[in-house]
Scaffold this motif. Structure first.
Motif, short mmCIF file in Angstrom:
data_model
loop_
_atom_site.label_atom_id
_atom_site.label_comp_id
_atom_site.label_asym_id
_atom_site.label_seq_id
_atom_site.Cartn_x
_atom_site.Cartn_y
_atom_site.Cartn_z
N HIS A 207 8.00 43.39 17.68
CA HIS A 207 9.45 43.56 17.79
C HIS A 207 10.18 42.53 16.93
CE1 HIS A 207 8.89 46.51 20.96
NE2 HIS A 207 8.12 45.66 21.61
N THR A 208 9.72 42.33 15.69
CA THR A 208 10.35 41.41 14.76
C THR A 208 10.41 42.07 13.39
OG1 THR A 208 8.27 40.37 14.09
CG2 THR A 208 9.39 39.45 16.02
N THR A 209 11.10 41.41 12.47
CA THR A 209 11.16 41.93 11.10
C THR A 209 9.84 41.77 10.37
OG1 THR A 209 12.04 39.80 10.38
CG2 THR A 209 13.63 41.52 10.94
N THR A 210 9.00 40.87 10.85
CA THR A 210 7.66 40.70 10.27
C THR A 210 6.63 40.90 11.39
OG1 THR A 210 7.78 38.31 10.67
CG2 THR A 210 8.45 39.12 8.49
N PRO A 211 6.40 42.15 11.80
CA PRO A 211 5.48 42.40 12.93
C PRO A 211 4.04 42.04 12.59
CG PRO A 211 6.11 44.45 11.85
CD PRO A 211 6.94 43.38 11.22
N GLU A 212 3.30 41.69 13.61
CA GLU A 212 1.88 41.40 13.45
C GLU A 212 1.14 41.83 14.71
OE1 GLU A 212 1.17 37.27 12.96
OE2 GLU A 212 2.36 36.66 14.68
N HIS A 213 -0.03 42.40 14.48
CA HIS A 213 -0.90 42.84 15.57
C HIS A 213 -2.32 42.83 15.02
CE1 HIS A 213 -1.89 45.98 18.92
NE2 HIS A 213 -2.34 44.77 19.19
N TRP A 214 -3.07 41.78 15.33
CA TRP A 214 -4.41 41.64 14.78
C TRP A 214 -5.31 40.91 15.77
CZ3 TRP A 214 -5.48 36.51 14.72
CH2 TRP A 214 -4.42 35.62 14.54
N ARG A 215 -6.61 40.97 15.49
CA ARG A 215 -7.61 40.31 16.31
C ARG A 215 -8.68 39.74 15.38
NH1 ARG A 215 -8.63 44.06 19.35
NH2 ARG A 215 -7.69 43.42 21.35
N ASP A 216 -9.01 38.46 15.57
CA ASP A 216 -10.08 37.80 14.83
C ASP A 216 -11.18 37.40 15.79
OD1 ASP A 216 -8.79 38.05 12.45
OD2 ASP A 216 -8.07 35.99 12.34
N ARG A 217 -12.41 37.66 15.39
CA ARG A 217 -13.57 37.25 16.18
C ARG A 217 -14.51 36.44 15.28
NH1 ARG A 217 -13.21 42.80 18.13
NH2 ARG A 217 -12.64 42.84 20.35
N HIS A 238 -12.02 40.50 11.06
CA HIS A 238 -10.56 40.53 11.14
C HIS A 238 -10.14 41.99 11.27
CE1 HIS A 238 -6.33 39.69 10.44
NE2 HIS A 238 -6.33 40.63 9.51
N GLU A 239 -9.45 42.29 12.37
CA GLU A 239 -9.01 43.66 12.65
C GLU A 239 -7.49 43.69 12.66
OE1 GLU A 239 -9.60 47.14 16.07
OE2 GLU A 239 -10.31 45.09 16.41
N PRO A 244 -5.11 49.17 8.91
CA PRO A 244 -6.57 49.04 8.89
C PRO A 244 -7.13 48.71 7.51
CG PRO A 244 -5.90 51.00 10.13
CD PRO A 244 -4.67 50.48 9.45
N LEU A 245 -6.36 48.92 6.43
CA LEU A 245 -6.87 48.59 5.11
C LEU A 245 -7.07 47.09 4.94
CD1 LEU A 245 -4.82 51.00 2.82
CD2 LEU A 245 -7.14 51.27 3.67
N ASN A 246 -6.49 46.29 5.81
CA ASN A 246 -6.67 44.84 5.74
C ASN A 246 -7.85 44.36 6.57
OD1 ASN A 246 -4.42 44.47 4.07
ND2 ASN A 246 -3.03 44.40 5.83
N ASN A 247 -8.56 45.27 7.22
CA ASN A 247 -9.71 44.86 8.01
C ASN A 247 -10.80 44.26 7.12
OD1 ASN A 247 -8.29 45.96 10.11
ND2 ASN A 247 -9.69 47.67 10.47
N SER A 248 -11.50 43.28 7.66
CA SER A 248 -12.59 42.67 6.91
C SER A 248 -13.66 42.19 7.88
CB SER A 248 -12.10 41.49 6.06
OG SER A 248 -11.59 40.46 6.88
N THR A 249 -14.89 42.16 7.39
CA THR A 249 -16.03 41.70 8.18
C THR A 249 -16.94 40.89 7.28
OG1 THR A 249 -15.94 43.67 9.58
CG2 THR A 249 -17.98 42.39 9.62
N GLU A 283 -22.94 39.18 3.79
CA GLU A 283 -22.43 40.49 3.43
C GLU A 283 -21.13 40.74 4.18
OE1 GLU A 283 -25.14 43.51 4.57
OE2 GLU A 283 -25.18 42.95 6.69
N GLY A 284 -20.35 41.65 3.67
CA GLY A 284 -19.08 41.98 4.31
C GLY A 284 -18.23 42.83 3.40
N ASN A 285 -16.96 42.92 3.72
CA ASN A 285 -16.03 43.68 2.90
C ASN A 285 -14.77 42.84 2.70
OD1 ASN A 285 -15.46 44.47 5.85
ND2 ASN A 285 -13.59 45.10 4.80
N SER A 286 -14.19 42.96 1.53
CA SER A 286 -13.00 42.21 1.16
C SER A 286 -11.84 43.18 1.00
CB SER A 286 -13.22 41.45 -0.15
OG SER A 286 -14.29 40.55 -0.02
#
Length: 742
Positions: A207-217, A238-239, A244-249, A283-286
Motif C-alpha cells: 500500500h505504498t508508491t513503491t510496493p514490495e512483497h518478497w521472501r528470501d531464504r 529470492h522470491e 516472478p521475473l526477479n526470482n533467483s536461486t 548453480e542458479g539463475n540470474s
C-alpha cells in the motif's frame, strides 16, 4: 507473519512458565502530531495542506536465563501499535487506510547446556515500526532546511506499515580447538563438527508508491572435518511475489580450507611451506538477463572454481603462488579463466635484494556468435643493489606477451634507477631513472606495427638551510614508430597522443621547479613553476604554470591559501571537454576554535577561465561563519545560549552572459533555560540579483524533552518578493508534537 508470530508467542508462554528468574518491562507510547502549511502567490492561496497523526503503541519485554544460566537464555518481546492519519492537500484527502495497526514481536532463545559442545539459537522478529512519509510542498523552505531549521517540511502523503519478518536458527555441535574436556572428548573429537544456519526474511508492503512483497531464504550447512578441512553447502532463494521475473536461486558446494566465516585457513605442510586450497561448484539463475517470459528458466548458470594457494619462506627467499581456475556456463556461453601468478623475493646479501613476478592468464569464451580468446604471459624482475651505500641502484626488466583473436602483442621495458639512500643524511637528494620500451603488434593477416619509447626522469632536492629546500623534477619521453596503442595489459606506452594509423615521432617534456620554506612547525610555504611541452605530427603544445601555497597550523587556528595560474589546461565539465587558454584559481580558508565556546571559519574561492575564443568567465564564492556558546555559571557546566552567524555569497556567469550574484545571511540563537527545554530562532535573508528577488525565512522552535515526555512546536515563515519572472510568494508552516512514554 502469522506462523512466525504464533511460534514466538508459544515460546514466550512456555519460557514464562518454566524459567526460574526473569526480567520484564512494559512500555507504552502515545505520539500526536498536527501540522499545517499554506502558500499565497499574488494574493491568491495556492496551497493549503494539513495533517494530524495519532500513534499509540504497547510493548511487553521479558528476558531471563534457563536453569539459572546452565541451559541458556531467552529474550522475548510482544507489542501492538495503532496509527490514525488524516492528511489533505488543497481539500483532497490522501488515500491512507485508517486505522493502521500492526503487531510487533521479537523472540530469541539460546540453548547452550553447560559442559556439552552444543549451541542452538532460534529467533524470529518483526519490529518494523509504522513510518510516515513527508512530501515537500514548499518552494521557499529548502534553503532554510539545510540549516537545521526544524522538523520535516511538507505534509504526510504516505504511511508504511508493512511486514518485515526475519526468522531463523543456528545450530553448532562438535568440538572446536580442544574447547571440550568432558568424558566423551575422544569420541567427539573424531566426529566432524556440525554447523547449520537457516535464515528467512519476508517483506510485505503493497500500500505504498513503491510496493514490495518478497521472501528470501538462506541455508548454510557447514561441516568441519579434521581441523582446517571444511565442507560447505549453501542455498539462497529470492522470491519476488509481485514480479516472478526477479526470482533467483543459488546453491553451492565448497570443499577446502574456508571456515564458516568465509575466512581462508592455511595448512602447514612443513615448517616453511603452507598451502590453502578449495574446490567449489555453484548453480542458479540470474534475473534480468532476459526479458522474455522464459527469463527465470533461461538464465540458469553453472560455475566451477578451483583455488590453489601456496606460500614458501626460507631465511633468504620467499615464494607465493595464487592459482585460480573458473568455468562458467550460461545459456549459449561457456567461459573459462585460468590465472597462475607467482611472486618471489629474497636477499642475496646485506647489500642486494630482488623481487620478481611471473603471471600467466588464459581466457576462453565460446558462444553462439563469435566468442573470445586471450592468452597472456608477463614477467618482471627488479634488483636493489648497494643498499648500504650512499646511492641505491635498481635495474629492472619487464616483458609481456598477449595473444587474442586480433593478433599477437609484445611489450618489453628495461630500465635502471638510481636514488639517494634515506639512511644517509645528505643535503642533496637525487633520483634519476631511465627506461627503454619496445612495443610490437602482429595482426593475423601478417601486418606488423612497432614503436620504441625512451623515458628519463630526474628529481633533485637541495637542502638550502634547516628551514628551506629547493627541488626540481624533470620528465622527458621520446617515442618513434607506429601508433600501437596498448598491446598488453601489463605494460602500456607512456605516450598516447598519436592517432590510430599514424607513424612518426612524438616528444613530451615536463618540468617542475619548487621552493619549500618551513620556518617552524606551524608554517609551510611552497612556490612552484612548471613547464610542459608536447610535440607530435598532430600539433605542438606548450603549457606554463605558477603555484603558491601557504599553510598555518596553530593550536587554535589553521589556515591555508593557494594560488595557481596555468596556460592551456584541460578542464572537464560533465561530458564536454572545453579548451581553456588560461586559468587562475585562488582559495583562502581559515578555521578558528577556542575550546567549546568559540568557533569561526572563513572561505574564499576565486576562479577565472579564459577560453580560446576570447571569452572569459569568473567564478567567485565566499562563506563566513561564527558560532559562540555561553555556558551556565551556576551548577553543572552546560550550554546556556548558542549563537550562530553565517554569510554566503556567489558570483558566477549567467545563462545569457550576465553575471548571477547571490548573497545570504543567516542569524540563529538557541536558548536552553534548563537542561530539558529549548527556545530557538533562525532567520535567513537571501538576495538574488539574477532573478532580481529577495527571500526572507524565519524559523521558530520551542520544546522540552524529559525522560518520558517531549513537546515540540515548530513554526516557519518565508516570503519572496515579486519579480518580472517569478510571482511574489508567502508561505507559512507549523507543526506541534506531543510524545508521552508510559
Amino acid at each position: 507473519m502469522t506462523k512466525a508470530f504464533l511460534f514466538s508467542l508459544l515460546l514466550l508462554i512456555s519460557v514464562a512458565f518454566t524459567c526460574e528468574a526473569m526480567e520484564s518491562a512494559v512500555t507504552a507510547v502515545a505520539d500526536l502530531r498536527y501540522g499545517s502549511q499554506s502558500a499565497i502567490e499574488s494574493g491568491v492561496k495556492v496551497l493549503d495542506a494539513s495533517h494530524f497523526i495519532q500513534h499509540y503503541s504497547f510493548l511487553y519485554e521479558v528476558k531471563g536465563s534457563l536453569a539459572k544460566g546452565r541451559a541458556g537464555k531467552y529474550d522475548f518481546s510482544l507489542g501492538y501499535e495503532q496509527n490514525y492519519v488524516d492528511s489533505e492537500i488543497n481539500g483532497v484527502a490522501m488515500p491512507i487506510d485508517n486505522p493502521l495497526d500492526k503487531i510487533l514481536y521479537r523472540g530469541n532463545i539460546l540453548l547452550a547446556p553447560g559442559g556439552l559442545p552444543f549451541r542452538l539459537n532460534m529467533y524470529s522478529h518483526d519490529m518494523q515500526r509504522v513510518t510516515s512519509e513527508y512530501k515537500d510542498l514548499g518552494a521557499l523552505f529548502e534553503a532554510g532546511a539545510a540549516f537545521d531549521a526544524g522538523s520535516e517540511f511538507g505534509t504526510v502523503t504516505e504511511v508504511t506499515n508493512g511486514e518485515r519478518t526475519v526468522s531463523g536458527l543456528t545450530l553448532e555441535f562438535g568440538v572446536s580447538n580442544g574447547s571440550y574436556g568432558g568424558p566423551y572428548r575422544d569420541i567427539l573429537t573424531s566426529v566432524p563438527r556440525f554447523l547449520l544456519d537457516y535464515r528467512e526474511s519476508y517483506a510485505h508492503d503493497v500500500h505504498t508508491t513503491t510496493p514490495e512483497h518478497w521472501r528470501d531464504r538462506d541455508l548454510a550447512f557447514v561441516s568441519l572435518n579434521k581441523k582446517s578441512n571444511w565442507y560447505h553447502y549453501r542455498v539462497a532463494t529470492h522470491e519476488d511475489l509481485l514480479n516472478p521475473l526477479n526470482n533467483s536461486t543459488t546453491s553451492s558446494h565448497l570443499l577446502g580450507t574456508i571456515d564458516h566465516l568465509d575466512h581462508r585457513q592455511w595448512v602447514q605442510l612443513t615448517n616453511w611451506i603452507k598451502v590453502s586450497a578449495d574446490l567449489s561448484y555453484s548453480e542458479g539463475n540470474s534475473p534480468g538477463r532476459y526479458t522474455n517470459a522464459q527469463s527465470v528458466a533461461g538464465s540458469k548458470y553453472e560455475r566451477h572454481s578451483l583455488n590453489l594457494f601456496t606460500r614458501a619462506e626460507r631465511t633468504r627467499w620467499r615464494v607465493s603462488s595464487y592459482s585460480n581456475y573458473n568455468r562458467l556456463r550460461t545459456p549459449g556461453v561457456l567461459t573459462k579463466e585460468l590465472s597462475v601468478p607467482i611472486f618471489a623475493s629474497g636477499e642475496i646479501d646485506a647489500n642486494t635484494s630482488w623481487r620478481s613476478s611471473l603471471v600467466a592468464n588464459r581466457f576462453l569464451e565460446n558462444d553462439s556468435s563469435l566468442g573470445d580468446k586471450l592468452d597472456s604471459l608477463s614477467g618482471a624482475v627488479k634488483v636493489e643493489m648497494y643498499k648500504q651505500a650512499r646511492y641505491i641502484v635498481v635495474p629492472s626488466l619487464e616483458g609481456a606477451v598477449e595473444t587474442d583473436l586480433d593478433g599477437r602483442g609484445l611489450a618489453v621495458r628495461a630500465g635502471v634507477e638510481l636514488y639517494s639512500n634515506a639512511g644517509y643524511r645528505s643535503s642533496v637528494d637525487l633520483a634519476i631513472s631511465y627506461s627503454a620500451s619496445l612495443f610490437s603488434k602482429t595482426a593475423n593477416n601478417g601486418q606488423t606495427v612497432d614503436a620504441v619509447e625512451s623515458a628519463v626522469n630526474l628529481a633533485v632536492e637541495k637542502e638550502l638551510s634547516s628551514v628551506a629546500r629547493l627541488g626540481w623534477h624533470q620528465e622527458l619521453v621520446y617515442g618513434t614508430g607506429d601508433s600501437v596503442g596498448s598491446v598488453t595489459d601489463a605494460i602500456s606506452p607512456l605516450l598516447a597522443i598519436r592517432s590510430a594509423g599514424d607513424s612518426g615521432s612524438a616528444f613530451r617534456s615536463g618540468s617542475d621547479l619548487y621552493v619549500e620554506y618551513r620556518p617552524s612547525s606551524k608554517w609551510a610555504d611552497r612556490i612552484s613553476a612548471s613547464h610542459g611541452y608536447s610535440s607530435s605530427i598532430l600539433a605542438d603544445e606548450t603549457s606554463l604554470g605558477l603555484a603558491h601555497s601557504l599553510d598555518y597550523y596553530g593550536k587554535k587556528m589553521t589556515g591555508r591559501m593557494t594560488n595557481a595560474w596555468h596556460t592551456n589546461p584541460i578542464v572537464e565539465t560533465g561530458s564536454d571537454m572545453q579548451a581553456i587558454k588560461a586559468q587562475f584559481t585562488n582559495t583562502f580558508q581559515i578555521r578558528y576554535s577556542s575550546g567549546r565556546a568559540v568557533k569561526a571559519n572563513i572561505k574564499l574561492n576565486y576562479d577565472v577561465d579564459q577560453f580560446e575564443n576570447g571569452a572569459t568567465t569568473t567564478f567567485l564564492s565566499a562563506a563566513q561563519g561564527m558560532y559562540y556558546t555561553f555556558f551556565s555559571q551556576a551548577g553543572a557546566r552546560r550550554p546556556l545560549v548558542r549563537l550562530a552567524e553565517e554569510v554566503t555569497g556567489t558570483r558566477s556567469p549567467g545563462i545569457v552572459g550576465d553575471s548571477a550574484n547571490s548573497v545570504g545571511l543567516l542569524l540563529g540563537c538557541d536558548y536552553f533555560p534548563t537542561r530539558k527545554t529549548l527556545l530557538g530562532i533562525k532567520a535567513r535573508y537571501d538576495i538574488d540579483n539574477y532573478e532580481n528577488s529577495d527571500t526572507v525565512q524565519v524559523f521558530l522552535t520551542a520544546g522540552m524533552n524529559f525522560k518520558k515526555l517531549s513537546v515540540t512546536l515548530d513554526y516557519a515563515y518565508a516570503e519572496r518578493s515579486e519579480t518580472s519572472v517569478l510571482p511574489g510568494r508567502m508561505e507559512h508552516r507549523w507543526e506541534a508534537r506531543v510524545k508521552k512514554t508510559f
